[in-house]
Design a protein around this motif. Sequence first.
Motif, PDB file in Angstrom:
ATOM      1  N   TRP A  63       3.167  10.645 -24.515  1.00  0.00           N
ATOM      2  CA  TRP A  63       3.350  11.466 -23.140  1.00  0.00           C
ATOM      3  C   TRP A  63       3.243  10.512 -21.850  1.00  0.00           C
ATOM      4  N   ALA A  64       2.436   9.554 -22.061  1.00  0.00           N
ATOM      5  CA  ALA A  64       2.418   8.570 -20.914  1.00  0.00           C
ATOM      6  C   ALA A  64       3.792   7.668 -20.725  1.00  0.00           C
ATOM      7  N   LEU A  65       4.457   7.438 -21.687  1.00  0.00           N
ATOM      8  CA  LEU A  65       5.574   6.874 -21.590  1.00  0.00           C
ATOM      9  C   LEU A  65       6.823   7.405 -20.564  1.00  0.00           C
ATOM     10  N   GLY A  66       6.775   8.780 -20.578  1.00  0.00           N
ATOM     11  CA  GLY A  66       7.721   9.121 -19.582  1.00  0.00           C
ATOM     12  C   GLY A  66       7.243   8.820 -18.206  1.00  0.00           C
ATOM     13  N   LEU A  67       5.976   8.567 -17.901  1.00  0.00           N
ATOM     14  CA  LEU A  67       5.683   8.483 -16.553  1.00  0.00           C
ATOM     15  C   LEU A  67       5.504   7.091 -15.982  1.00  0.00           C
ATOM     16  N   PHE A  68       5.746   6.156 -17.088  1.00  0.00           N
ATOM     17  CA  PHE A  68       5.778   4.966 -16.709  1.00  0.00           C
ATOM     18  C   PHE A  68       6.904   4.465 -15.760  1.00  0.00           C
ATOM     19  N   LEU A  69       7.999   4.843 -15.629  1.00  0.00           N
ATOM     20  CA  LEU A  69       9.126   4.362 -14.994  1.00  0.00           C
ATOM     21  C   LEU A  69       8.942   5.094 -13.484  1.00  0.00           C
ATOM     22  N   PRO A  70       8.845   6.279 -13.303  1.00  0.00           N
ATOM     23  CA  PRO A  70       8.536   6.886 -11.941  1.00  0.00           C
ATOM     24  C   PRO A  70       7.383   6.117 -11.210  1.00  0.00           C
ATOM     25  N   LEU A  71       6.394   6.127 -11.854  1.00  0.00           N
ATOM     26  CA  LEU A  71       4.901   5.586 -11.251  1.00  0.00           C
ATOM     27  C   LEU A  71       5.105   4.271 -10.860  1.00  0.00           C
ATOM     28  N   GLY A  72       5.709   3.534 -11.873  1.00  0.00           N
ATOM     29  CA  GLY A  72       6.010   2.045 -11.748  1.00  0.00           C
ATOM     30  C   GLY A  72       6.922   1.791 -10.567  1.00  0.00           C
ATOM     31  N   LEU A  73       8.014   2.659 -10.347  1.00  0.00           N
ATOM     32  CA  LEU A  73       8.915   2.444  -9.214  1.00  0.00           C
ATOM     33  C   LEU A  73       8.117   2.521  -7.798  1.00  0.00           C
ATOM     34  N   ALA A  74       7.364   3.897  -8.054  1.00  0.00           N
ATOM     35  CA  ALA A  74       6.850   4.247  -6.503  1.00  0.00           C
ATOM     36  C   ALA A  74       5.793   3.358  -6.258  1.00  0.00           C
ATOM     37  N   LEU A  75       5.040   2.699  -7.176  1.00  0.00           N
ATOM     38  CA  LEU A  75       3.895   1.691  -6.993  1.00  0.00           C
ATOM     39  C   LEU A  75       4.769   0.476  -6.250  1.00  0.00           C
ATOM     40  N   GLY A  76       5.734   0.171  -6.867  1.00  0.00           N
ATOM     41  CA  GLY A  76       6.554  -1.207  -6.385  1.00  0.00           C
ATOM     42  C   GLY A  76       6.723  -0.788  -5.212  1.00  0.00           C
ATOM     43  N   TRP A  77       7.448   0.149  -4.756  1.00  0.00           N
ATOM     44  CA  TRP A  77       7.824   0.477  -3.305  1.00  0.00           C
ATOM     45  C   TRP A  77       6.882   0.562  -2.372  1.00  0.00           C
ATOM     46  N   GLU A  78       5.519   1.188  -2.860  1.00  0.00           N
ATOM     47  CA  GLU A  78       4.253   1.002  -2.047  1.00  0.00           C
ATOM     48  C   GLU A  78       3.934  -0.286  -1.474  1.00  0.00           C
ATOM     49  N   LEU A  79       3.925  -1.026  -2.590  1.00  0.00           N
ATOM     50  CA  LEU A  79       3.193  -2.285  -2.229  1.00  0.00           C
ATOM     51  C   LEU A  79       4.420  -3.168  -1.340  1.00  0.00           C
ATOM     52  N   ALA A  80       5.676  -2.977  -1.770  1.00  0.00           N
ATOM     53  CA  ALA A  80       6.627  -3.695  -0.892  1.00  0.00           C
ATOM     54  C   ALA A  80       6.476  -3.322   0.389  1.00  0.00           C
ATOM     55  N   VAL A  81       6.535  -2.151   1.064  1.00  0.00           N
ATOM     56  CA  VAL A  81       6.358  -1.871   2.136  1.00  0.00           C
ATOM     57  C   VAL A  81       4.963  -2.449   2.779  1.00  0.00           C
ATOM     58  N   ARG A  82       3.733  -2.272   2.215  1.00  0.00           N
ATOM     59  CA  ARG A  82       2.514  -2.665   2.523  1.00  0.00           C
ATOM     60  C   ARG A  82       2.471  -4.165   3.024  1.00  0.00           C
ATOM     61  N   ALA A  83       3.314  -4.969   1.955  1.00  0.00           N
ATOM     62  CA  ALA A  83       3.328  -6.189   2.167  1.00  0.00           C
ATOM     63  C   ALA A  83       4.182  -6.873   3.165  1.00  0.00           C
ATOM     64  N   GLY A  84       5.155  -5.615   3.842  1.00  0.00           N
ATOM     65  CA  GLY A  84       5.997  -6.204   4.785  1.00  0.00           C
ATOM     66  C   GLY A  84       7.326  -6.590   4.317  1.00  0.00           C
ATOM     67  N   LEU A  85       7.440  -6.473   2.902  1.00  0.00           N
ATOM     68  CA  LEU A  85       8.873  -6.897   2.516  1.00  0.00           C
ATOM     69  C   LEU A  85       9.965  -5.940   2.916  1.00  0.00           C
ATOM     70  N   ALA A  86       9.722  -4.820   2.955  1.00  0.00           N
ATOM     71  CA  ALA A  86      10.721  -3.604   3.269  1.00  0.00           C
ATOM     72  C   ALA A  86      10.051  -2.865   4.655  1.00  0.00           C
ATOM     73  N   GLU A  87      10.983  -2.207   5.305  1.00  0.00           N
ATOM     74  CA  GLU A  87      10.652  -1.537   6.573  1.00  0.00           C
ATOM     75  C   GLU A  87      10.017  -0.026   6.080  1.00  0.00           C
ATOM     76  N   GLY A  88      10.539   0.627   5.418  1.00  0.00           N
ATOM     77  CA  GLY A  88      10.205   1.770   5.078  1.00  0.00           C
ATOM     78  C   GLY A  88      10.386   2.918   6.059  1.00  0.00           C
ATOM     79  N   ARG A  89      11.565   2.641   6.814  1.00  0.00           N
ATOM     80  CA  ARG A  89      11.468   3.668   7.976  1.00  0.00           C
ATOM     81  C   ARG A  89      12.643   4.931   7.294  1.00  0.00           C
ATOM     82  N   LEU A  90      13.724   4.362   6.731  1.00  0.00           N
ATOM     83  CA  LEU A  90      14.586   5.460   5.990  1.00  0.00           C
ATOM     84  C   LEU A  90      14.137   5.842   4.577  1.00  0.00           C
ATOM     85  N   MET A  91      13.282   4.940   4.207  1.00  0.00           N
ATOM     86  CA  MET A  91      13.047   5.238   2.601  1.00  0.00           C
ATOM     87  C   MET A  91      11.285   5.046   2.704  1.00  0.00           C
TER      88      MET A  91
END
Lengths: 280, 261
Positions: free
Chosen positions: A31-59
């Motif tokens: 069941w958890a396997l299906g959640l792995f990809l979307p949650l992983g991507l969301a977490l990655g993006w969140e961290l990237a914006v927080r770390a200032g690697l991405a701007e996050g205005r349009l996304m």
Amino acid sequence: MAEIAAPAQAQGERRAGSSSGAFPIAPGVKWALGLFLPLGLALGWELAVRAGLAEGRLMPPPSRIAETLYALARSGELWTHAWATLWRVAVGFAIGAASGILLGALSGTSEAARRLLDPTLQALRAIPSIAWVPLFILWFGIFEASKVALIAVGTFFPVYLGVAGAILSVDRKLVEVGRIFRLSRLDLARRILLPAVLPELLVSLRSGLGLGFMFVVAAEFMGASEGLGYLLVDGQQLGKPDQILAAIIAFAVMGKAADSLLVAATRPLVRWQDVARERL
Amino acid sequence: MLELARLSKTYADGTHALADITLEVRESEIVSLVGGSGCGKTTLLRLIAGLDRPSSGEIRLDGERLTEPNPSVGIVFQEPRLLPWLSVADNVGFGLSALSGGERRARVAHALDRVGLSEHAGRWPRELSGGQQQRVAIARAFVTEPKLLLLDEPFSALDAFTRASLHEHLLGLWDESRPTVLLVTHDVQEAVTLADRAVVMQPKPGRIFDEQPLRLARPRDKLSPGFESATRRLLSTLDNSLKPAHLAKAERGREAAALWW
């Protein structure tokens, strides 16, 4: 040689033993396997914006989308819009599915009706449904009627095709069983045709419902003061990508919920089916 | 009594499936139709069942002319043809919807008991083996208590053991109401096991070639000399039926010559 062959053989045996392939998955993990990809991507993006690697205005990062969604829900706006969209889909789907089942059943059971109806309906089907929009606005005005009509048209065709096709492909051998027991036309339809087409009917209803959600967006694009589609247009015009994404997420949740509800409500009717796997 | 009078069937595409079939079957008699493939055995059963119409000739059951499916005629097809959305018990009771619920349940329970499937009454057909499914189909045909039962190679898809046990189930059910039975088969041993009379058919167009009475005491012992000689005789008739016409005639000529000498 024997040493090399042995592990391969063992692997082959294991594969034969488990139904899910070479790597057996523990039931809890499946069941958890299906959640792995979307949650992983969301977490990655969140961290990237927080770390200032991405701007996050349009996304915007997930946290900002969640904030927007929460604000919309708290002010009650989200429910107004979701309810408006859901109401349109429900009414349009009901009209489209009912007429699809009716005409599909006619077309499937009577050759005269099929020769009369099918060519016209197939020709109409070839028209992209969005092309009706200007005409529907002229005919039904810019309020609810034209939107519901568009959704009904979008829902109608997959249901019509599914029902007519399913009836035409009912096993002649089972129909003969009905003839042997001298069933009337009505009983033949009720006791043999209906149960035989039920699985395919449900599949066509599901694809009709999916199209209903597709067309509700088109309908709300063409001028609406409420509805999730309106939130999308509004978000674009005012440059609020977080509102657009919030509306998209609301669509995803609503569409999936409606589909699951349809499947759950109809599952008892098709328990008898001999299918190898659980369906998607 | 079942009477077939000069029955012919020509399909729309010109295929001459049956020509001039005349046959009488006494009440409670078990007759097996034997013949090579394509000799119209199945077509004949479909005509009697009322699923197809004969091109000419007529079918009478106890004097009543049959032109469409009739409540006193039951049929078991080559495949079980169970309705997959009904439980085993509901499949057996499919033709009993005119009866009251209690009566229907009693009859279904009895029929399931006779074919040894009582404990499977609530299951789906897909959960049964091929032999069990065919037993359900046999029970479904018997439960309406037909006067005439048509069996269209109902055991042909089963292995030898299952087939033998189904023969017993069939004879057990037959013994309760003793319907007239017309059994189509391509298995000579099956014909000798079950039938009072074997009718051998010949293809192109399908017609009756010869018939052979099988007056063996029941229950029949497959190892008895009588059984073996009946089987051998039926096999040789079947062989002759499959020979082209001119060869058969030449052979008959030779036999006549031998007698003359």
